[in-house]
Design an enzyme around this catalytic site. Structure first.
Site, PDB file in Angstrom:
ATOM      1  N   CYS A  85       0.860  -1.188   0.000  1.00 45.59           N
ATOM      2  CA  CYS A  85       0.000   0.000   0.000  1.00 45.59           C
ATOM      3  C   CYS A  85       0.891   1.231   0.000  1.00 45.59           C
ATOM      4  CB  CYS A  85      -0.880   0.055   1.242  1.00 45.59           C
ATOM      5  SG  CYS A  85      -1.606  -1.502   1.756  1.00 45.59           S
ATOM      6  N   TYR A 148      -6.617   3.117  -5.516  1.00 43.46           N
ATOM      7  CA  TYR A 148      -6.687   2.227  -6.673  1.00 43.46           C
ATOM      8  C   TYR A 148      -6.409   0.798  -6.178  1.00 43.46           C
ATOM      9  CZ  TYR A 148      -6.086   6.171 -10.021  1.00 43.46           C
ATOM     10  OH  TYR A 148      -6.223   7.309 -10.766  1.00 43.46           O
TER      11      TYR A 148
END
Length: 226
Positions: A85, A148
């Site tokens: 992430c 995303y």
């Protein structure tokens, strides 16, 4: 003392300009990384989410790689999350409408290498959809992201991961059934975004991915999860 030094080292290294966007993923302006993560900014009526990404990496048998965040992390240390992430960074003098997906692909690969010491090489990465969420970690910092969500599958069986200790405390490969049990017993040890994705979509996406069913992949979809 060691944790304070680690946090200082990490924060100095991570002085970056993030990309603030509206709810349609349109560029608004750049902002310093830690200002964009400050609760004073996030929880006011004029704030914008910053663009981010979350990678879910599967091996050849559709086992998912999870990571436990390092204790040196400034936000959500030692919590479990998906494979990688991070954030896309702002680039001046670029047309965001033209470059944002290419840049996202670049940063997914870059950060996977930096965090996991794992090279995705030519592995295709698939944008599943985008989510918006916010979460408070402490009085100073939190998250407010347009995230995303990427899936990728490598043609290897649970390759050994030697993660960067400044980024990762631990990692593990889990099957769908193993993850189902792991999540039931460790829900409070998950990051907020990982919990939201798990609660809303992950098992369904995972099953369809295993079946080569592409119906869950809607790249332009933007969903507010909280």
């Amino acid at each position: 003392m060691k944790r304070i030094l680690n946090l200082y080292k990490y924060s100095v290294q991570q002085s970056q300009q993030l990309i603030l966007v509206d709810f349609n993923d349109k560029l608004q302006k750049p902002m310093d990384k830690w200002l964009a993560h400050s609760t004073n900014y996030i929880f006011n009526q004029q704030s914008y989410p910053h663009r981010a990404f979350s990678l879910f990496l599967f091996d050849q048998n559709y086992k998912l790689l999870l990571q436990q965040r390092s204790n040196a992390k400034k936000t959500f240390p030692l919590l479990w999350a998906n494979t990688c992430c991070s954030h896309q960074l702002y680039h001046e003098n670029e047309d965001d409408n033209v470059t944002k997906y290419r840049r996202s692909d670049f940063y997914v690969r870059k950060r996977t290498q930096e965090e996991l010491n794992f090279d995705l090489k030519d592995t295709p990465i698939e944008l599943v959809q985008k989510i918006i969420y916010s979460a408070k970690d402490n009085e100073e910092f939190g998250e407010y992201e347009l995230d995303y969500i990427y899936f990728a599958k490598i043609q290897q069986d649970q390759p050994r991961i030697n993660g960067n200790p400044q980024e990762i405390q631990d990692c593990k490969w889990v099957s769908l059934d193993e993850f189902d049990q792991f999540s039931k017993h460790n829900k409070k040890s998950f990051t907020p975004w990982f919990n939201l994705i798990n609660d809303s979509h992950l098992l369904n996406w995972w099953k369809k991915f295993k079946q080569n069913d592409q119906s869950f992949i809607i790249p332009e979809k933007i969903e507010k999860l909280n």
